[in-house]
Design a protein around this motif. Structure first.
Motif, mmCIF file in Angstrom:
data_model
loop_
_atom_site.group_PDB
_atom_site.id
_atom_site.type_symbol
_atom_site.label_atom_id
_atom_site.label_comp_id
_atom_site.label_asym_id
_atom_site.label_seq_id
_atom_site.Cartn_x
_atom_site.Cartn_y
_atom_site.Cartn_z
ATOM 1 N N ILE A 14 0.849 -1.186 0.000
ATOM 2 C CA ILE A 14 0.000 0.000 0.000
ATOM 3 C C ILE A 14 0.889 1.241 0.000
ATOM 4 C CG2 ILE A 14 -1.701 1.315 1.307
ATOM 5 C CD1 ILE A 14 -2.793 -1.295 2.375
ATOM 6 N N ARG A 15 0.599 2.132 -0.915
ATOM 7 C CA ARG A 15 1.413 3.332 -1.039
ATOM 8 C C ARG A 15 1.000 4.350 0.035
ATOM 9 N NH1 ARG A 15 2.090 6.966 -6.560
ATOM 10 N NH2 ARG A 15 3.680 8.410 -5.761
ATOM 11 N N ALA A 16 1.871 4.542 1.005
ATOM 12 C CA ALA A 16 1.629 5.499 2.080
ATOM 13 C C ALA A 16 2.973 5.946 2.617
ATOM 14 C CB ALA A 16 0.791 4.872 3.197
ATOM 15 N N SER A 17 3.170 7.222 2.719
ATOM 16 C CA SER A 17 4.446 7.777 3.164
ATOM 17 C C SER A 17 4.704 7.471 4.627
ATOM 18 C CB SER A 17 4.454 9.294 2.951
ATOM 19 O OG SER A 17 5.546 9.900 3.615
ATOM 20 N N VAL A 18 5.956 7.178 4.961
ATOM 21 C CA VAL A 18 6.317 6.971 6.357
ATOM 22 C C VAL A 18 6.220 8.275 7.139
ATOM 23 C CG1 VAL A 18 8.794 7.419 6.109
ATOM 24 C CG2 VAL A 18 7.990 5.808 7.857
ATOM 25 N N LYS A 19 6.147 9.398 6.427
ATOM 26 C CA LYS A 19 6.034 10.698 7.093
ATOM 27 C C LYS A 19 4.676 10.855 7.770
ATOM 28 C CE LYS A 19 6.302 15.693 6.229
ATOM 29 N NZ LYS A 19 6.522 16.748 5.203
ATOM 30 N N ASP A 20 3.608 10.483 7.058
ATOM 31 C CA ASP A 20 2.282 10.641 7.665
ATOM 32 C C ASP A 20 1.393 9.406 7.518
ATOM 33 O OD1 ASP A 20 1.487 10.663 4.995
ATOM 34 O OD2 ASP A 20 1.035 12.807 4.965
ATOM 35 N N TYR A 21 1.859 8.384 6.798
ATOM 36 C CA TYR A 21 1.157 7.102 6.650
ATOM 37 C C TYR A 21 -0.179 7.216 5.921
ATOM 38 C CZ TYR A 21 4.572 5.335 10.037
ATOM 39 O OH TYR A 21 5.729 4.998 10.682
ATOM 40 N N GLU A 22 -0.491 8.361 5.358
ATOM 41 C CA GLU A 22 -1.775 8.532 4.686
ATOM 42 C C GLU A 22 -1.688 8.049 3.251
ATOM 43 O OE1 GLU A 22 -5.451 11.754 4.560
ATOM 44 O OE2 GLU A 22 -3.411 12.463 4.934
ATOM 45 N N THR A 23 -2.734 7.388 2.794
ATOM 46 C CA THR A 23 -2.805 6.898 1.421
ATOM 47 C C THR A 23 -3.317 8.018 0.512
ATOM 48 O OG1 THR A 23 -5.094 6.129 1.547
ATOM 49 C CG2 THR A 23 -3.383 4.625 2.363
ATOM 50 N N ASN A 24 -3.573 7.655 -0.736
ATOM 51 C CA ASN A 24 -4.130 8.633 -1.686
ATOM 52 C C ASN A 24 -5.587 8.962 -1.392
ATOM 53 O OD1 ASN A 24 -4.348 5.771 -2.704
ATOM 54 N ND2 ASN A 24 -5.733 6.748 -4.159
ATOM 55 N N ILE A 25 -6.219 8.201 -0.496
ATOM 56 C CA ILE A 25 -7.602 8.471 -0.107
ATOM 57 C C ILE A 25 -7.590 9.246 1.214
ATOM 58 C CG2 ILE A 25 -9.850 7.484 0.439
ATOM 59 C CD1 ILE A 25 -8.926 6.989 -2.438
ATOM 60 N N PRO A 26 -8.082 10.460 1.255
ATOM 61 C CA PRO A 26 -8.071 11.242 2.489
ATOM 62 C C PRO A 26 -8.733 10.498 3.651
ATOM 63 C CG PRO A 26 -8.704 12.613 0.634
ATOM 64 C CD PRO A 26 -8.680 11.209 0.125
ATOM 65 N N GLY A 27 -8.070 10.504 4.774
ATOM 66 C CA GLY A 27 -8.625 9.866 5.961
ATOM 67 C C GLY A 27 -8.367 8.381 6.049
ATOM 68 N N VAL A 28 -7.722 7.808 5.032
ATOM 69 C CA VAL A 28 -7.381 6.376 5.048
ATOM 70 C C VAL A 28 -5.863 6.246 5.138
ATOM 71 C CG1 VAL A 28 -7.504 4.175 3.819
ATOM 72 C CG2 VAL A 28 -9.431 5.781 3.713
ATOM 73 N N PHE A 29 -5.405 5.556 6.162
ATOM 74 C CA PHE A 29 -3.983 5.410 6.440
ATOM 75 C C PHE A 29 -3.596 3.937 6.333
ATOM 76 C CE2 PHE A 29 -5.574 9.190 8.388
ATOM 77 C CZ PHE A 29 -4.539 10.116 8.390
ATOM 78 N N ALA A 30 -2.299 3.662 6.279
ATOM 79 C CA ALA A 30 -1.810 2.284 6.202
ATOM 80 C C ALA A 30 -0.518 2.150 6.984
ATOM 81 C CB ALA A 30 -1.592 1.859 4.749
ATOM 82 N N ALA A 31 -0.315 0.989 7.584
ATOM 83 C CA ALA A 31 0.892 0.755 8.376
ATOM 84 C C ALA A 31 1.171 -0.730 8.468
ATOM 85 C CB ALA A 31 0.737 1.359 9.776
ATOM 86 N N GLY A 32 2.375 -1.043 8.906
ATOM 87 C CA GLY A 32 2.771 -2.436 9.088
ATOM 88 C C GLY A 32 3.252 -3.067 7.805
ATOM 89 N N ASP A 33 3.183 -4.380 7.746
ATOM 90 C CA ASP A 33 3.661 -5.110 6.572
ATOM 91 C C ASP A 33 2.916 -4.711 5.307
ATOM 92 O OD1 ASP A 33 5.313 -6.379 8.335
ATOM 93 O OD2 ASP A 33 4.477 -8.386 8.060
ATOM 94 N N ALA A 34 1.664 -4.306 5.439
ATOM 95 C CA ALA A 34 0.894 -3.893 4.267
ATOM 96 C C ALA A 34 1.539 -2.683 3.598
ATOM 97 C CB ALA A 34 -0.543 -3.555 4.671
ATOM 98 N N ARG A 35 2.206 -1.843 4.375
ATOM 99 C CA ARG A 35 2.842 -0.645 3.829
ATOM 100 C C ARG A 35 4.312 -0.874 3.490
ATOM 101 N NH1 ARG A 35 6.074 3.468 4.391
ATOM 102 N NH2 ARG A 35 7.032 2.455 6.191
ATOM 103 N N ARG A 36 5.055 -1.545 4.394
ATOM 104 C CA ARG A 36 6.501 -1.636 4.192
ATOM 105 C C ARG A 36 6.964 -3.001 3.680
ATOM 106 N NH1 ARG A 36 10.386 -3.131 7.821
ATOM 107 N NH2 ARG A 36 11.439 -1.133 7.534
ATOM 108 N N GLY A 37 6.050 -3.961 3.597
ATOM 109 C CA GLY A 37 6.432 -5.302 3.177
ATOM 110 C C GLY A 37 6.720 -6.196 4.364
ATOM 111 N N GLN A 38 6.861 -7.479 4.090
ATOM 112 C CA GLN A 38 7.065 -8.470 5.144
ATOM 113 C C GLN A 38 8.275 -8.093 5.997
ATOM 114 O OE1 GLN A 38 8.130 -12.314 3.713
ATOM 115 N NE2 GLN A 38 7.863 -13.337 5.667
ATOM 116 N N SER A 39 8.079 -8.107 7.312
ATOM 117 C CA SER A 39 9.147 -7.657 8.181
ATOM 118 C C SER A 39 8.990 -8.255 9.572
ATOM 119 C CB SER A 39 9.155 -6.121 8.244
ATOM 120 O OG SER A 39 10.323 -5.647 8.863
ATOM 121 N N LEU A 40 9.715 -7.689 10.535
ATOM 122 C CA LEU A 40 9.745 -8.191 11.901
ATOM 123 C C LEU A 40 8.592 -7.617 12.719
ATOM 124 C CD1 LEU A 40 13.559 -7.708 12.650
ATOM 125 C CD2 LEU A 40 12.432 -9.679 11.597
#
Length: 493
Positions: free
Chosen positions: A441-467
């Motif tokens: 999911i495309r969301a900046s680490v600066k604010d985690y907001e997606t291209n849809i206002p009010g919808v944010f993304a975080a975790g593996d969905a945003r940065r890929g499989q991780s710890l």
């Protein structure tokens, strides 16, 4: 921090572990903990090293170095050394929402970056962390923290893995009303169904979820976004939505014969086994059982190792794990110099069990599966392989070269595919209309907001499989951004 000369006086001690052959008869956690007295001694090994690399939390060429959530490790090591366990717990909780998770399943990049690890075994950071939090629950130091007031804002979190839970915890404590939606029947994401019980018993997760519920967070299971509830409903009922759906799209094999029966995706196997264990202690016969079968795991990572350990507990006849890379070095190399994670050869719990059971490490290195052979019923009968050599090309990149004459046929009745994840499943992001980049999911680490206002993304969905520790960091980060977003809404209104 700790005792000034402790690192010279005391040796590192390993945690208590049930013997490999003994633990194959049960599904409980194989590792326990050292006594309080021994852990105080371990805390004394923490050096007054000037620059505590253990909590710098960065990536060096894609490898974690130090704790991503910046646990201030020397401080709680010192408090443990002095016997101030409750103060150590308070300091630990300032940076880590779920030490009971990281203290069990995190690979501890903090220890790889420990200054003492330059010349000696690192401080036993992970063991100390786990004991601090376990003592906190055992002694009743951890009680529900009910927010004094509510802001009136409501936040929906989709997904209950460590990123979603961390975001929920942070936002709830800030006074926002939080609802966590989970498509599964239990909460915890891959912590619940992707990590076997012997590494993380599920009552540990349920205990934390129960605590979060008492603190005011609503948990809604068995709810798939786009099917059981729509984005329109969420956006109408909530002021912000956070997508923490993970990176659960598994990679599949593309080989001749890969459509054979009894070839299973690793995470499906682990999920079904854990669910059957929790639902009925296996009496429902809903989980695949490989008792008496020859098993091969394709993929050399931790998920593959968990498949090995699970198959061993089901009394498989044999088990091997295929990996494409060479065996790791037994000491640091130029590519893994401190403070990076050392990435050296170790006998993980599953491999120690296989060695005790069959007298050999189950791992096969630099091996490539070339074909899958079927039996008359269309099920897998054998894997055809060839050995490879990893070479450095003139362009500076590594390549794998097949070695003629090393072909081999491996009899097998069940194959587990553990070759990683492609990224986020597209259904939920697609339902919201959020953009994806490289299956994330495309969301900046600066604010985690997606291209849809009010919808944010975080975790593996945003940065890929991780710890798990990176997921917690993401959850805390997105919570801060959503809090700012909601405050901006308040100002504008």
């Amino acid at each position: 921090m700790g005792k000034a000369t402790g690192f010279m006086e005391f040796k590192r001690e390993k945690v208590q572990e049930q013997r490999p052959l003994e633990r194959l008869s049960n599904w409980g956690e194989y590792a326990s903990r050292l006594s309080d007295e021994k852990l105080q001694t371990q805390g004394a090994r923490c050096m007054d090293c000037g620059t505590p690399f253990c909590h710098m939390g960065i990536e060096i060429r894609g490898t974690a170095a130090g704790c991503p959530i910046q646990n201030v490790i020397p401080e709680w090591n010192d408090l443990v050394y002095k016997g101030k366990w409750q103060e150590a717990l308070e300091r630990l909780h300032m940076t880590n929402n779920f030490p009971e998770f990281t203290g069990r399943v995190c690979p501890a990049p903090c220890e790889g970056s420990c200054t003492l690890a330059i010349t000696d075994p690192a401080v036993a950071i992970k063991s100390i962390e786990r004991t601090i939090i376990d003592k906190g629950f055992e002694n009743g130091w951890i009680t529900p923290r009910i927010p004094a007031s509510r802001t009136g804002f409501k936040v929906a979190i989709v997904g209950s893995g460590p990123a979603g839970l961390a975001a929920a915890d942070q936002l709830n404590q800030l006074g926002h009303s939080v609802t966590v939606f989970e498509r599964s029947d239990r909460f915890g994401g891959l912590l619940m169904y992707g990590i076997p019980n012997m590494k993380l018993e599920k009552d540990v997760i349920e205990r934390r979820v129960h605590l979060l519920s008492l603190e005011g967070i609503d948990f809604v299971p068995n709810t798939e976004i786009g099917k059981d509830i729509t984005k329109e409903q969420l956006q109408a009922d909530f002021d912000a939505v956070i997508l923490c759906t993970g990176a659960q799209k598994q990679r599949v094999l593309h080989l001749e014969g890969s459509d054979a029966g009894n070839i299973h995706l690793a995470m499906d196997y682990l999920t079904d086994v854990t669910k059957s264990l929790l639902d009925s202690d296996f009496t429902d016969n809903q989980a695949l059982n490989v008792e008496g079968k020859d098993v091969i795991v394709i993929g050399g990572g931790d998920t593959g190792a968990d498949c090995v350990a699970t198959a061993l507990r089901q009394k498989c006849r044999s088990v091997y794990q295929f990996g494409k890379h060479p065996q790791q070095a037994t000491t640091r190399t130029d590519e893994t110099m401190w403070p990076k994670d050392p990435n050296i050869y170790t006998m993980d719990y599953a491999y120690a069990e296989a060695d005790a059971k069959f007298g050999r490490d189950p791992r096969e290195y630099c091996i490539q599966t070339t074909k899958i052979e079927k039996d008359s019923k269309g099920n897998v009968k054998a894997l055809h392989t060839i050995q490879m050599e990893k070479i450095l090309g003139e362009d500076g990149f590594h390549y794998f070269k097949e070695l003629p004459g090393t072909e081999k046929v491996w009899p097998v009745q069940h194959v587990f595919v553990a070759i990683g994840f492609e990224g986020a499943e597209k259904e939920t992001p697609g339902h919201f209309g959020v953009e994806l980049t490289n299956n994330r999911i495309r969301a900046s680490v600066k604010d985690y907001e997606t291209n849809i206002p009010g919808v944010f993304a975080a975790g593996d969905a945003r940065r890929g499989q991780s710890l798990v520790v990176w997921a917690i960091k993401e959850g805390r980060g997105v919570a801060a951004s959503v809090h700012y977003y909601l405050n901006e809404m308040l100002v504008k209104s």
